[in-house]
Motif scaffolding. Structure first.
Motif, PDB file in Angstrom:
ATOM      1  N   PHE A  48      46.695  47.950  27.778  1.00  0.00           N
ATOM      2  CA  PHE A  48      45.354  48.306  28.218  1.00  0.00           C
ATOM      3  C   PHE A  48      44.587  46.998  28.416  1.00  0.00           C
ATOM      4  CE2 PHE A  48      46.841  52.120  26.321  1.00  0.00           C
ATOM      5  CZ  PHE A  48      46.093  53.177  26.821  1.00  0.00           C
ATOM      6  N   TYR A  49      43.659  46.980  29.374  1.00  0.00           N
ATOM      7  CA  TYR A  49      42.846  45.784  29.600  1.00  0.00           C
ATOM      8  C   TYR A  49      41.513  45.944  28.884  1.00  0.00           C
ATOM      9  CZ  TYR A  49      39.818  42.416  32.006  1.00  0.00           C
ATOM     10  OH  TYR A  49      38.915  41.410  32.288  1.00  0.00           O
ATOM     11  N   ALA A  50      41.187  45.006  27.986  1.00  0.00           N
ATOM     12  CA  ALA A  50      39.890  44.985  27.309  1.00  0.00           C
ATOM     13  C   ALA A  50      38.872  44.358  28.249  1.00  0.00           C
ATOM     14  CB  ALA A  50      39.982  44.201  26.001  1.00  0.00           C
ATOM     15  N   ILE A  51      38.015  45.186  28.847  1.00  0.00           N
ATOM     16  CA  ILE A  51      37.204  44.682  29.953  1.00  0.00           C
ATOM     17  C   ILE A  51      36.091  43.751  29.486  1.00  0.00           C
ATOM     18  CG2 ILE A  51      37.715  46.828  31.195  1.00  0.00           C
ATOM     19  CD1 ILE A  51      34.674  47.388  31.129  1.00  0.00           C
ATOM     20  N   TRP A  66      48.215  48.766  37.493  1.00  0.00           N
ATOM     21  CA  TRP A  66      49.168  48.017  36.683  1.00  0.00           C
ATOM     22  C   TRP A  66      49.090  48.310  35.192  1.00  0.00           C
ATOM     23  CZ3 TRP A  66      53.027  45.606  39.029  1.00  0.00           C
ATOM     24  CH2 TRP A  66      52.875  45.292  40.371  1.00  0.00           C
ATOM     25  N   VAL A  67      47.899  48.530  34.662  1.00  0.00           N
ATOM     26  CA  VAL A  67      47.761  48.741  33.226  1.00  0.00           C
ATOM     27  C   VAL A  67      47.750  50.234  32.917  1.00  0.00           C
ATOM     28  CG1 VAL A  67      46.550  46.564  32.831  1.00  0.00           C
ATOM     29  CG2 VAL A  67      45.226  48.628  33.363  1.00  0.00           C
ATOM     30  N   LYS A  68      48.024  50.544  31.659  1.00  0.00           N
ATOM     31  CA  LYS A  68      47.991  51.937  31.207  1.00  0.00           C
ATOM     32  C   LYS A  68      46.575  52.492  31.265  1.00  0.00           C
ATOM     33  CE  LYS A  68      49.570  55.552  28.747  1.00  0.00           C
ATOM     34  NZ  LYS A  68      50.635  56.481  29.206  1.00  0.00           N
ATOM     35  N   GLY A  69      45.606  51.630  30.988  1.00  0.00           N
ATOM     36  CA  GLY A  69      44.217  52.043  30.991  1.00  0.00           C
ATOM     37  C   GLY A  69      43.332  50.882  30.579  1.00  0.00           C
ATOM     38  N   PHE A  70      42.129  51.191  30.099  1.00  0.00           N
ATOM     39  CA  PHE A  70      41.133  50.171  29.797  1.00  0.00           C
ATOM     40  C   PHE A  70      40.516  50.427  28.422  1.00  0.00           C
ATOM     41  CE2 PHE A  70      41.502  50.555  34.353  1.00  0.00           C
ATOM     42  CZ  PHE A  70      41.615  49.238  34.761  1.00  0.00           C
ATOM     43  N   GLU A  71      40.201  49.318  27.736  1.00  0.00           N
ATOM     44  CA  GLU A  71      39.485  49.403  26.471  1.00  0.00           C
ATOM     45  C   GLU A  71      38.048  48.984  26.707  1.00  0.00           C
ATOM     46  OE1 GLU A  71      37.551  48.004  22.858  1.00  0.00           O
ATOM     47  OE2 GLU A  71      38.276  46.653  24.428  1.00  0.00           O
ATOM     48  N   GLY A 232      44.357  43.237  20.600  1.00  0.00           N
ATOM     49  CA  GLY A 232      44.675  42.113  21.485  1.00  0.00           C
ATOM     50  C   GLY A 232      44.787  40.845  20.667  1.00  0.00           C
ATOM     51  N   GLY A 233      43.989  39.842  21.036  1.00  0.00           N
ATOM     52  CA  GLY A 233      43.983  38.595  20.290  1.00  0.00           C
ATOM     53  C   GLY A 233      45.002  37.571  20.743  1.00  0.00           C
ATOM     54  N   PHE A 234      45.624  37.774  21.899  1.00  0.00           N
ATOM     55  CA  PHE A 234      46.614  36.827  22.407  1.00  0.00           C
ATOM     56  C   PHE A 234      45.889  35.624  23.000  1.00  0.00           C
ATOM     57  CE2 PHE A 234      48.167  41.200  22.969  1.00  0.00           C
ATOM     58  CZ  PHE A 234      49.210  41.188  22.057  1.00  0.00           C
ATOM     59  N   GLY A 235      46.243  34.424  22.509  1.00  0.00           N
ATOM     60  CA  GLY A 235      45.417  33.262  22.767  1.00  0.00           C
ATOM     61  C   GLY A 235      45.668  32.544  24.081  1.00  0.00           C
ATOM     62  N   PRO A 271      44.871  43.562  25.417  1.00  0.00           N
ATOM     63  CA  PRO A 271      44.466  42.174  25.664  1.00  0.00           C
ATOM     64  C   PRO A 271      43.370  42.086  26.711  1.00  0.00           C
ATOM     65  CG  PRO A 271      46.501  42.645  26.824  1.00  0.00           C
ATOM     66  CD  PRO A 271      46.187  43.870  25.994  1.00  0.00           C
ATOM     67  N   GLY A 272      42.635  41.007  26.653  1.00  0.00           N
ATOM     68  CA  GLY A 272      41.622  40.722  27.661  1.00  0.00           C
ATOM     69  C   GLY A 272      41.821  39.338  28.229  1.00  0.00           C
ATOM     70  N   ARG A 273      41.521  38.324  27.396  1.00  0.00           N
ATOM     71  CA  ARG A 273      41.533  36.928  27.832  1.00  0.00           C
ATOM     72  C   ARG A 273      42.849  36.529  28.503  1.00  0.00           C
ATOM     73  NH1 ARG A 273      38.452  33.280  25.035  1.00  0.00           N
ATOM     74  NH2 ARG A 273      38.497  34.746  23.290  1.00  0.00           N
ATOM     75  N   ILE A 274      43.985  36.908  27.899  1.00  0.00           N
ATOM     76  CA  ILE A 274      45.266  36.412  28.396  1.00  0.00           C
ATOM     77  C   ILE A 274      45.587  36.943  29.799  1.00  0.00           C
ATOM     78  CG2 ILE A 274      46.711  38.262  27.428  1.00  0.00           C
ATOM     79  CD1 ILE A 274      48.739  36.073  26.644  1.00  0.00           C
ATOM     80  N   LEU A 275      44.975  38.057  30.191  1.00  0.00           N
ATOM     81  CA  LEU A 275      45.230  38.610  31.517  1.00  0.00           C
ATOM     82  C   LEU A 275      44.447  37.896  32.619  1.00  0.00           C
ATOM     83  CD1 LEU A 275      45.320  42.493  30.968  1.00  0.00           C
ATOM     84  CD2 LEU A 275      47.098  40.782  30.565  1.00  0.00           C
TER      85      LEU A 275
END
Length: 415
Positions: A48-51, A66-71, A232-235, A271-275
């Protein structure tokens, strides 16, 4: 990609008498990155994309297939997604959901609500009963653990406004059974303990910790868990050091014994930032160069009111210089040559600084400074209207050599 970005920047400069100040988002690059990430993911995992990282409607639109959905973390964010799609799955988090927000979440068919307190749980039960609806929920849990990775932004493992401390799990389940029957459906658990972690092995260990906890609760309380949302939290790094190793992380997931014990349970990541971070560029024209007390300053058309991330995080933001011959004056063109320079913004505050002691071969008034990695937490966290300077333009790069500007993008996203 840099050559494509610079081509668009030259078109912007040639088409206006005003100094260049623009964001450029590479939508095709974002889509390709997600496609590659999905290739590595094991079965029963979803993105999911954290907008909050960048809620630009064109980015949401580009990620939709592309993503399953959105956070989302507010009704404002929820409505942005629903303007793009009325069907796409939405996860709704945040520690301060008001009653009106919970009502609207049900009205707009949120897929899963992340419940963050016992009071919020009871509020939701009352609202769902009144509306004669069933709310599907995940309990967000703040673990008591010293084994969590430590990053610049820590959101769990200690005192925090986020989620329920794990010792409240039993009481939350009891409330759901005794008060929430027919009103809420507990689908599983949500964890989001940190932000911007760059250690893939530690992140995989953290996911194992989550899954082991869930397995223990499932066995202890006799509940059926369908979903574990590991957040998320992927740096992403801004100093040239290695970022998060996604292939390594997903390979460790595939080997995880903890995941195998919860066979069939869906594992969500948001995730948000990493995308998006690597696919945004903030381009600003140098409007002045001066020497003060022996140090050189390059003033740009823009600054931290447009891109607050370097000031917020206390780092020098990566950039490159795009040389131009944009100089139509008879007087000398100021320059910095093979020297250090502070790159600062147009605000009347010393905190308006994008990069200190930057080493440049040549930087002249009229050249463009292109700040890379400006796709996440740059524009939307900034104090846009401080001092009333005009906002930057927005341009969106798509497949091939196409790009659209902000007006065209707004019309597209509003259809």
């Amino acid at each position: 990609m840099i050559s494509k970005v610079e081509t668009v920047i030259r078109q912007i400069q040639e088409g206006s008498e005003e100094p260049v100040c623009a964001y450029l988002y590479d939508l095709a690059g974002i889509q390709e990155q997600v496609r590659q990430m999905l290739q590595h993911m094991p079965q029963h995992t979803s993105l999911f994309y954290a907008i909050k990282a960048n809620p630009d409607p064109r980015i949401i639109e580009a990620l939709l297939p592309w993503v399953k959905g959105f956070e989302v973390a507010s009704i404002g964010e929820l409505l942005k997604v629903r303007r793009i799609s009325v069907q796409v799955p939405i996860l709704f988090g945040g520690p301060g959901k008001k009653e009106a927000e919970l009502e609207q979440a049900l009205e707009h068919r949120v897929t899963l609500l992340h419940v963050e307190s016992l009071l919020e749980l009871r509020r939701l039960i009352a609202i769902a009963k009144r509306k004669k609806q069933v709310a599907s929920i995940l309990l967000r849990i703040n673990l008591r653990s010293s084994t969590l990775p430590r990053t610049k932004i820590v959101m769990g493992g200690g005192p925090s406004p986020f989620g329920l401390d794990e010792e409240w799990v039993e009481q939350a389940i009891q409330i759901i059974r005794e008060e929430g029957a027919g009103a809420v459906h507990l689908r599983g658990f949500h964890f989001h303990s940190l932000s911007n972690n760059t250690d893939a092995r530690l992140h995989a260990e953290m996911i194992d910790l989550y899954l082991n906890k869930v397995k223990a609760w499932q066995d202890a309380y006799g509940i059926q868990v369908d979903v574990v949302n590991a957040g998320g939290g992927f740096g992403v790094t801004y100093d040239g050091s290695p970022g998060f190793d996604w292939p390594l992380f997903t390979s460790l997931l595939k080997q995880s014994e903890a995941r195998k014990q919860l066979d069939g349970v869906q594992l969500y990541f948001e995730p948000g930032r990493i995308l998006v971070a690597d696919h945004g560029y903030y381009a600003t024209e140098v409007t002045d160069i001066k020497v003060s007390h022996g140090e050189q300053f390059a003033v740009i058309r823009g600054g931290t009111h447009h891109n607050r991330l370097p000031a917020s995080w206390g780092h020098n933001h990566p950039f490159h210089v795009m040389a131009t011959e944009h100089w139509a004056h008879s007087y000398a063109r100021p320059e910095v040559k093979q020297s250090e320079v502070h790159i600062v913004g147009e605000l009347c505050t010393p905190k308006d600084r994008m990069h200190s002691n930057a080493e440049v071969e040549l930087l002249r008034v009229g050249d463009i400074v292109v700040f890379e990695k400006s796709g996440a937490y740059c524009w939307t966290i900034s104090h846009h209207d401080f001092l009333g300077h005009p906002h930057p333009a927005f341009h969106y790069l798509t497949e091939g050599n196409d790009h659209v500007n902000s007006d065209e993008a707004f019309q597209s996203a509003s259809r």
